[in-house]
Structure formats: C-alpha cells, structure tokens
Design a protein around this motif. Structure first.
Motif, short mmCIF file in Angstrom:
data_model
loop_
_atom_site.label_atom_id
_atom_site.label_comp_id
_atom_site.label_asym_id
_atom_site.label_seq_id
_atom_site.Cartn_x
_atom_site.Cartn_y
_atom_site.Cartn_z
N VAL A 26 0.97 -1.32 -0.10
CA VAL A 26 -0.10 0.05 -0.02
C VAL A 26 0.76 1.09 -0.10
N MET A 27 2.06 1.32 0.73
CA MET A 27 2.87 2.44 0.79
C MET A 27 3.63 2.53 -0.60
N ALA A 28 3.98 1.44 -0.99
CA ALA A 28 4.72 1.47 -2.27
C ALA A 28 3.90 2.14 -3.45
N VAL A 29 2.43 1.76 -3.63
CA VAL A 29 1.69 2.12 -4.61
C VAL A 29 1.33 3.51 -4.50
N SER A 30 0.69 3.74 -3.16
CA SER A 30 0.31 5.25 -2.87
C SER A 30 1.74 6.41 -3.22
N GLY A 31 2.99 5.68 -2.77
CA GLY A 31 4.18 6.51 -3.03
C GLY A 31 4.26 6.70 -4.34
N VAL A 81 -8.83 14.36 -4.52
CA VAL A 81 -9.43 13.49 -3.54
C VAL A 81 -8.33 12.18 -3.85
N GLY A 82 -8.17 11.92 -5.10
CA GLY A 82 -7.02 10.81 -5.05
C GLY A 82 -5.79 11.27 -4.34
N LEU A 83 -5.32 12.12 -4.56
CA LEU A 83 -3.96 12.42 -3.85
C LEU A 83 -4.21 12.44 -2.19
N LEU A 84 -5.22 13.02 -1.80
CA LEU A 84 -5.48 12.95 -0.46
C LEU A 84 -5.68 11.45 0.10
N VAL A 88 -3.10 9.91 2.80
CA VAL A 88 -3.65 9.33 4.17
C VAL A 88 -3.33 7.67 4.28
N ALA A 89 -3.41 7.01 3.13
CA ALA A 89 -3.36 5.75 3.07
C ALA A 89 -1.32 5.47 3.32
N HIS A 90 -0.69 6.23 2.68
CA HIS A 90 0.70 6.24 3.04
C HIS A 90 1.19 6.55 4.57
N GLY A 91 0.51 7.69 5.00
CA GLY A 91 0.91 7.91 6.25
C GLY A 91 0.12 6.97 7.30
N VAL A 92 -0.79 6.55 7.32
CA VAL A 92 -1.60 5.45 8.23
C VAL A 92 -0.66 4.29 8.07
N ALA A 93 -0.22 3.74 7.06
CA ALA A 93 0.45 2.55 6.99
C ALA A 93 1.63 2.60 7.45
N ALA A 94 2.47 4.17 7.07
CA ALA A 94 3.85 4.15 7.62
C ALA A 94 3.65 4.24 9.15
N TYR A 95 2.80 4.82 9.84
CA TYR A 95 2.32 5.00 11.21
C TYR A 95 2.23 3.64 11.83
N GLN A 96 1.45 2.65 11.30
CA GLN A 96 1.24 1.25 11.93
C GLN A 96 2.54 0.58 11.87
N LEU A 97 2.98 0.54 10.72
CA LEU A 97 4.32 -0.28 10.45
C LEU A 97 5.40 0.27 11.28
N LEU A 130 7.33 16.30 5.47
CA LEU A 130 6.60 16.34 4.46
C LEU A 130 5.30 16.76 4.76
N GLY A 131 4.74 15.65 5.45
CA GLY A 131 3.22 16.02 5.80
C GLY A 131 2.89 17.35 6.28
#
Lengths: 233, 249
Positions: A26-31, A81-84, A88-97, A130-131
């Motif tokens: 998810v992080m790779a694709v959103s990145g 909307v797509g970028l948001l 969000v997906a990138h950030g949430v996944a990064a936080y959880q990982l 960056l956020g």
C-alpha cells in the motif's frame, strides 16, 4: 479433504492490510502515485520561467482538463481526492508499520553504531516533515490563506510573494531536500516491495532513484532560487 | 607470540525476567589465533575458578555451519567479520581494546540468560510452511525431477541459511524477512516446492508477523550481517511471491 492452511481463511484485503508485506505494498503504490503527481507538478512549475501570463494561463487550464466530458474543475477535484487518499494511506500505513517496527526492538543496543544511509535513517521524520509541509503549502499556494499576496487566479504573483519572504524560502527548501532524500530511498524501496527488483537490475534501479530524487528536487528548488536571484520577479 | 589484554563489557542477565546489565571483565593472555568463543571460554574458566557464574552463550559446531552461536559484538551481529561468532578470530582485535558483547535484541527473541536468546520463533516460521509435503523415504533418483541449473543454484544459495538470527539482530526493526525469504525462495524456486508455492509464502509471512518481528524497510543491514551471504534481493523475491499468491486467491 483440503488441508487447512492458515492463509486459507483470510480474504485478499486482510492479506494486504493485515500483513507487513501487504501494508508496505500500500505504501509503495501510494508513494508511486504521489511521485507521478510530483513529476508533473515540478514540470508545471517550470512555467514560472516563461512569465506571469503563461503561468497563470496554465493554472487556469488545469481547471479545464476533461471538459466538456467533465464539468469545470472536476478533474482537479478528482485528482485532489485521489492524492488525499494516497497521502492518508501512505501516512496511516507508515505509522502502523513504524509502531510494529519499534515494538519489535524493545531493548536497544548499548553499543550503537552508524547504521544505513542518511536517506534511509530519515524516512520516518522526513515523512513527518513532508506531511507538515503539505499543510503549509496548501494554505500558502492553494487556498492563499497564509500567502502574502493570496489572490486566486494569480499563481505567478503568489509564488513570487512566497519566495520573497525569508521563511517561505527556508520552509520550502528544507522540505524539498527532505523530499529528495525520501524519494532517494523510497523509490528504490517501493520497487523492492513490489517485487520488481533483481540482482541484475539493482545498480540501474539505485541510479534511477538517485537521479529522479536529484532532478525533482533541483526542478522544484529552481523556482525559489530564481525569485531570490531576481531571474523571476 | 604476542598476546592481548582486553576489556569486555558483557550483558549479564540471570534469567528471562531478571534485570540485566553490562558487566565489565578483564581478560589477559588472549592469543590472536583464538576464536571469539575460545576467548569467552578463557573468561569463563577464570570466572569458574573465582566461584562466579560463567557467561552463558549458545554454541555447538564451532565450524560456522550450525547457526547456534551468535552475539552482537561492538554493535555488529557476529562482530566485525562476515562470519559466525565461532569463526571470528581474535586477530581482528587489538591489545587494549574494549569489546561490547550483547545478546540478539528482538521482541521475538526473548533473552533466556546472558547472551542466550530463545529463537524458537524461527522454528514456528519453518513449521508453518518451510517444508514440502511429500513422502521422503530413501533418496529419490537424482534425475527423476529435472531442475534447471540456474534454479538449482538459486535454491542452493538460499538453502545456505543456518537460522542463526543475525539478520533479526542487525535489522533496526528486528525483522525476520531475510530468514523467511531464504526458505521461501529456496523451496518456491524448485519443482518439489511448487504444489505449496502460494500457501507456503502466505503462511510463513503470517507466522512471521504474528511472532512479533518488525517489517522490512529495505535498510540492507540483514544481508550485510548474514554470515552465509543470503542476498537482499531474496526479500524482493519473497515480496514478489507474496503478491503473486495474493493475486492467485
């Protein structure tokens, strides 16, 4: 009778979001989505070198993409909307990982030594920088809330106004250096996560990641440098 | 022959729930030809003679092939050379050095005593898919199943993993990705491993995550520390296998 496997009972979304490899995907694709956007964003920014008319016309054209199939500004809102969603997906996944990673090493080594490259070590805090930068950047040049000029439709004048302040330049350049470092490790890492790397391709991939990071950062930073040196005013 | 006098700072911990701390010891008369474990044997002989508890550490073959030994020496898993601790020789140190010796640090590898950690989480990862389900019996005829040479080479390279845990110890995230990927790639590249190709990677990664290992951030520390040279691209190959298995569901 089919042998019961542990994975047998798990759905595809669970295999993606509940596993470390899946969440990194998810992080790779959103990145990569954000990176593609940034490349077009950087190229669009270079319009500033062709003067206010061309830059402002380009900014207006962005709102007309897809017409008449899409209504005015629809494309830009779909992109937002797509970028948001990607951020969000990138950030949430990064936080959880990151939470998992920190919990997996509860006791630190007493003998510390410098590990890995600077780009690799700064991924987490660089990402936080960056956020925060994205928030400021939107308030500055999208809504105009904190912009010294802040007039809608006058993209060129807004950009010049921001980079005529010392803090505008400092925030922007620090964030863009952080972006370059983030992409330097992130792009190569995303390719590994998606399983596309190989031993024969590794040198080329590392060189590509470094080149993309350098070109992107240089392209973005050229705008404040041009305003500071009076090339753009 | 010149010998060395060394200061050792060793992690001492009486049991799993006991408080641990680095304790300083002096050792003298260390030959550069000694292995690191023989140097610790020397210290332990002195501790026993002084009626003190010897330092507990894992070891077995002392030939670099079993994967039992392992400690973090000056912040590096297995120390400064790319080998196992038993095959690390004291010639890589100098007279008067201070050497910090700590156990593998990972939530999934709890300390049992001193430098001994419980690595049974690795056994549970293997138990969830690191095998082929086939009657073994006597050795099969070697030509019965043709394996392309490049695939055989890849399988052998990954089968070299001795499960020492240096990858987990070196990883800033305490991740077991390199260990798991070594076994996944070893079996998934072979025709014998093909029937369980998807369930193997899904189950082994599931167990790896459930055991409390961290995720991979592609720092490459694991492959640098690995005494058997399992390549970092092994992790990339496992990612590819995992995503392939998800798509095939």
């Amino acid at each position: 009778m089919a042998l019961a496997t542990r994975a047998g009972s798990r759905s595809i979304p669970a295999l993606i979001w509940r596993s470390t490899i899946g969440k990194k995907t998810v992080m790779a694709v959103s990145g990569l989505i954000m990176l593609l956007y940034l490349i077009t964003h950087m190229l669009g920014n270079l319009k500033v070198f062709f003067g206010p008319d061309e830059m402002n016309a380009y900014a207006q054209w962005l709102r007309t993409i897809g017409e008449p199939f899409l209504k005015h500004e629809w494309f830009i809102w779909i992109a937002r909307v797509g970028l948001l969603a990607a951020v969000v997906a990138h950030g949430v996944a990064a936080y959880q990982l990151s939470r998992l990673d920190l919990a997996a090493r509860p006791v630190k080594y007493a003998h510390t030594r410098r590990r890995t490259s600077y780009a690799t070590r700064t991924m987490r805090w660089g990402g936080v920088i960056l956020g925060l930068f994205i928030v400021w950047h939107i308030l500055d040049l999208t809504t105009g809330t904190v912009n010294p000029h802040g007039v809608h439709g006058e993209a060129y004048e807004n950009v010049v106004a921001t980079f005529s302040t010392w803090y505008g330049n400092v925030i922007y350049i620090v964030a863009l250096v952080a972006l370059g470092l983030h992409i330097r490790h992130g792009l190569w890492s995303a390719v590994q996560t998606l399983g596309l790397g190989s031993r024969t391709r590794d040198r080329a991939l590392r060189a590509t990641a470094t080149t993309v990071a350098l070109v992107l950062t240089a392209g973005f930073v050229s705008v404040p440098v041009a305003v500071m040196t009076g090339i753009v005013s | 022959m010149t010998t060395m006098n060394l200061t050792l700072r060793i992690w001492r911990q009486a049991g799993p729930d006991a408080e641990g701390r680095l304790t300083t010891y002096q050792v003298s008369g260390i030959s550069p030809d000694m292995s690191f474990l023989e140097m610790l044997d020397t210290l332990n002989e002195e501790l026993i003679l002084a009626d003190e508890e010897p330092v507990a550490f894992d070891h077995d073959c002392r030939e670099g092939i079993c994967g039992a030994c392992g400690m973090v020496i000056n912040g590096a898993a297995h120390g400064p050379e790319r080998t196992t601790t038993c095959q690390l020789h004291m010639r890589h140190f100098s007279d008067g050095d201070t050497i910090d010796i700590e156990p593998w640090r990972a939530a999934a590898f709890p300390v049992v005593k001193d430098l001994v950690v419980d690595r049974s989480a690795f056994d549970r990862i293997i138990g969830s898919g690191g095998y082929i389900t086939a009657p073994t019996g006597s050795a099969p005829e070697a030509h019965a199943t043709a394996v392309p040479k490049p695939d055989a080479d890849t399988a052998f390279e990954h089968a070299e993993c001795i499960g020492c845990g240096a990858c987990v110890a070196a990883c800033p995230n305490g991740s077991a990705m390199l260990f798991t990927s070594a076994k996944v790639v070893h079996l998934n590249v072979l025709p014998q491993g093909a029937p369980e190709r998807e369930s193997r990677v899904l189950d082994m990664v599931g167990t790896m995550d459930a055991e409390g290992f961290g995720g991979c951030t592609n720092t490459g520390e694991c492959a640098t520390a690995c005494p058997k040279g399992i390549p970092l691209t092994s992790i990339t190959a496992m990612n590819r296998e995992y995503l392939r298995a998800v798509r095939k569901r």
